[in-house]
Design a protein around this motif. Structure first.
Motif: not given
Length: 116
Positions: A16-23
């Motif tokens: 989830s932190p990777v997805i949030i950072f990507g967004a």
């Protein structure tokens, strides 16, 4: 095998932190504004602290046999850094919400009201 499974379970918390950072990076690439910068900084630091908690810290505890006082210092320092990152992300998110609501209010007032 048990060590590999344990490592994979620890890496689940990074998704989830990777997805949030990507967004946030995508949002920053589309609109360079204060809210995008704050959210990207906050989510990037949050990703780094998650990596520290789930990958580096178990390695240090298992390999280096650190004493409790040293571990406590690391956790305290990373906790403070994580709190500051969360504040940056929250401030950027709040600015984004306020700007979005303002934009929708302005658009709403532009249309004539029916007399019916």
């Amino acid at each position: 095998m048990n060590s590999l499974l344990s490592t994979l379970v620890n890496l689940i918390s990074i998704i989830s932190p990777v997805i949030i950072f990507g967004a946030c990076c995508y949002f920053l690439s589309k609109k360079s504004a204060v809210e995008a910068i704050l959210m990207t900084i906050g989510s990037g630091i949050a990703l780094l602290t998650t990596l520290f908690y789930s990958v580096l810290m178990p390695f240090l505890l298992g390999d280096r046999h650190l004493v409790y006082t040293d571990v406590s210092k690391y956790y305290t320092l990373i906790g403070v850094i994580s709190f500051i990152a969360s504040l940056c992300f929250a401030a950027g998110f709040l600015i984004l919400i306020i700007n979005t609501i303002k934009k929708n209010t302005v658009t709403h007032d532009q249309f004539p009201k029916s007399i019916d």
